[in-house]
Design an enzyme around this catalytic site. Structure first.
Site, PDB file in Angstrom:
ATOM      1  N   CYS A 166       0.815  -1.225   0.000  1.00 15.30           N
ATOM      2  CA  CYS A 166       0.000   0.000   0.000  1.00 15.30           C
ATOM      3  C   CYS A 166       0.844   1.268   0.000  1.00 15.30           C
ATOM      4  CB  CYS A 166      -0.945  -0.011   1.191  1.00 15.30           C
ATOM      5  SG  CYS A 166      -2.337  -1.136   0.973  1.00 15.30           S
ATOM      6  N   ASP A 203     -14.554   6.769   1.689  1.00 19.15           N
ATOM      7  CA  ASP A 203     -14.804   5.466   2.290  1.00 19.15           C
ATOM      8  C   ASP A 203     -14.046   4.372   1.540  1.00 19.15           C
ATOM      9  OD1 ASP A 203     -16.747   5.065   4.635  1.00 19.15           O
ATOM     10  OD2 ASP A 203     -17.706   6.688   3.521  1.00 19.15           O
TER      11      ASP A 203
END
Length: 346
Positions: free
Chosen positions: A16, A48
């Protein structure tokens, strides 16, 4: 052949930590039009973890995609981690993933076919463990290696948890310790010992499936998973969406022991430094907290769930985490109605 092949040599980033920077991403998202479909309940407006689409009065479709470049050289392990990270977005919304499609890019002239097979086999193993069907996918021949999944899941409308639904007075609970990105950076620099490597694999491949159980609790108001923007970045997304302030307690934040030592020796990820430069103006750190700042902005690959829940539910939330194998779950702070700083760490 798969044991000696250096997958991480085929890319400029890994896990990530290779996300587009929050500064650039923010600019890109400003130009995405607001969808007109009334059944699309959530797109990218609150940062989100996934999109939400109403199927009927009992079911919400949760859709997400996540992929990244190799975080380790072991192809099977890389596939396992990438798949667990992709599934995590559905869990973080309160859903159960049901279907996945592979997303794979490889420089096929450089990578043996056995290595590519092992990457996809690792992803399949994770999906089988999560009881998620894998129905093909898409692959391309490209200069840098990457792998991940497009995932669909389901949830009852009453079980959806968003960034924007946290409440004043909520307690913040974190499921995994911080430091996965620092362990990955040490791996890239050949500074990670066997115990550290084992920790990296364990935390980065652990499924956040407890999110679907947590979502059934009315006292759990909001959830997200901590990934590429670090704890501070993803907590700020929750604070901004819910219009709240967070106060964290530095002594209560769980940290991976070896990552603490590595950070003290200057082993940090470039993405963590970039995260801090972007978020620092919204964060207040005590002198004690400044010592762990690299871990607070460290990009986590398949990091822990961050839960905002009513104070009276903390014991129940922690018990659910522990029964699902998250032994280092910790209460790390509270949310309130104050404005500045948006996040304080004391």
């Amino acid at each position: 052949m798969t044991q000696n092949f250096k997958l991480t040599a085929l890319s400029h980033g890994g896990g990530c930590g290779c996300k587009i920077s929050p500064a650039i991403l923010g600019k890109l998202l400003k130009h995405i039009p607001v969808p007109l479909d009334s059944q699309l309940l959530l797109g990218c407006n609150t940062a989100d973890d996934a999109a939400l689409y109403r199927l009927n009065s009992e079911q919400i479709l949760i859709a997400t995609t996540d992929f990244f470049m190799p975080i380790i050289d072991d192809p099977f392990g890389f596939g396992r981690i990438a798949a667990a990270n992709a599934l995590s977005d559905v869990y973080a919304m309160g859903g159960k993933p049901i279907l996945a499609l592979n997303i794979l890019g490889m420089p096929t002239a450089k990578v043996p076919i056995e290595v590519i097979e092992q990457v996809s086999a690792g992803g399949l193993a994770t999906c089988e463990r999560a009881d998620v069907a894998v129905a093909g996918g898409h692959s391309i021949d490209c200069n840098e290696a990457f792998y991940g999944l497009a995932v669909c899941g389901l949830a009852h409308p009453n079980h959806i948890k968003q960034n924007s639904t946290a409440q004043p007075g909520d307690t913040l609970v974190l499921g995994k310790p911080l430091g996965i990105g620092i362990l990955a950076a040490a791996y890239q620099q050949n500074k990670l010992n066997a115990a550290g490597y084992e920790s990296l694999i364990t935390y980065a491949s652990q499924l956040n499936s407890v999110g679907a159980e947590l979502a059934t609790l009315d006292s759990v108001h909001a959830m997200t998973d901590i990934t590429g923007f670090g704890l501070l970045g993803h907590l700020l997304e929750m604070c901004n969406a819910s219009k709240l302030q967070a106060i964290l307690h530095a002594d209560d934040i769980p940290l991976i022991d070896q990552a603490v030592g590595l950070a003290a020796d200057g082993v940090i990820s470039a993405a963590g430094t970039r995260n801090w430069e972007h978020y620092r103006h919204d964060v207040g750190l005590s002198d004690k907290a400044k010592n762990i700042q690299p871990l607070l902005t460290d990009p986590q690959t398949n990091g822990g769930l961050l839960v905002a829940c009513a104070t009276e539910a903390v014991a129940q939330v922690q018990d659910l985490f522990i029964r699902n194998g998250f032994k280092e779950v910790a209460t790390i702070g509270q949310l309130n109605n104050e404005d500045s700083p948006k996040v304080g760490v004391i």
